[in-house]
Scaffold this active site. Structure first.
Site: not given
Length: 273
Positions: A145-146, A149, A203
């Protein structure tokens, strides 16, 4: 306050110039999860990478001075092993990411947090590992997920949006003679109508790309669901949706359930190798 027409026209021209200067980019390829939204960028990648590298170095230096950097060798090795399986998968979304100067470190902190700055600067907090009793599959979901980004350059996108918004708000307040009160009101309006909804959309994009990175790296994408169930169990009242930078836990769990199923075949293919 009354502005002369020539001044009004100049201010409007400045606002339009800011909008025109925005570059439309496709930061990533769609992948199996189909993220194909184009983004408007005003801030350059070089600016964001330089600022991020400087900030990352400062964070590491401060942590090291306090004895909080990479204190537990086993945890550091675990996190870096997971990163070593996720990073090669980034080429599916953007081949240039394979050449980034990736860094992976662990910070001793009670925070249940992790992040990846532009250019691949990753930090995982020990609170995330210890409080959640996190599995490797769940940790891969967080890190994926990070990383997503950074791949999507969400920080650059938000900075670009804020520059344009600030210009428009300042110009609007000047045209209407509203001063600082008008600027503050404009900021609240911007955040409610655009800033926070855009943050929630970012997100969701990161969640979806993250499960694909995890699946391609050989980690069970369904672990993203159990991860958010654990996060929700930590307690704490969630803010009302329109005031939040993130989707609600229930929304994330529902969406991740769908997208984990979508990338399940990728996981199964990796497991059979």
């Amino acid at each position: 306050m009354v502005l002369k027409p020539i001044i009004k026209n100049s201010l409007l021209a400045l606002a339009l110039a800011g909008l025109v200067a925005c570059e439309t980019v496709q930061t990533t390829q769609g992948g199996a999860v189909g993220i194909d939204r184009k983004q408007q960028m005003l801030v350059s990648s070089a600016e964001m990478d330089a600022a991020s590298s400087k900030e990352y170095a400062q964070v590491l230096a401060e942590a090291k001075s306090k004895g909080l950097l990479n204190r537990n060798a086993a945890q550091v090795q675990r996190v870096r092993n997971i990163a070593s399986r996720l990073i090669p998968q980034t080429g599916v979304f953007r081949p240039d990411a394979l050449k980034w100067n990736w860094e992976v470190n662990v910070l001793s902190s009670d925070e249940t947090n992790a992040w990846c700055m532009p250019g691949g600067k990753i930090a995982v907090y020990t609170g995330l590992i210890e409080k959640l009793k996190i599995s490797d599959d769940e940790l891969a979901a967080v890190m994926g997920h990070e990383i997503a980004h950074a791949l999507r350059e969400h920080a650059r996108e938000r900075a670009s949006q804020q520059v344009v918004a600030n210009s428009a708000i300042s110009i609007g307040a000047a045209l209407l003679g509203l001063g600082d009160v008008g600027k503050q009101g404009g900021q609240y309006l911007y955040m409610g109508l655009m800033g926070l909804p855009n943050s929630r959309a970012n997100e969701t994009e990161a969640d979806r790309i993250g499960v694909e990175l995890a699946a391609r790296g050989g980690y069970d994408p369904k672990a993203a669901v159990t991860l958010w169930q654990k996060m929700a169990s930590l307690g704490g009242e969630e803010p009302m949706k329109f005031m939040s930078t993130h989707p609600s836990s229930s929304e994330r769990i529902a969406d991740l359930t769908v997208y984990a199923q979508r990338v399940e075949p990728l996981y199964q293919q990796t497991r059979r190798r």
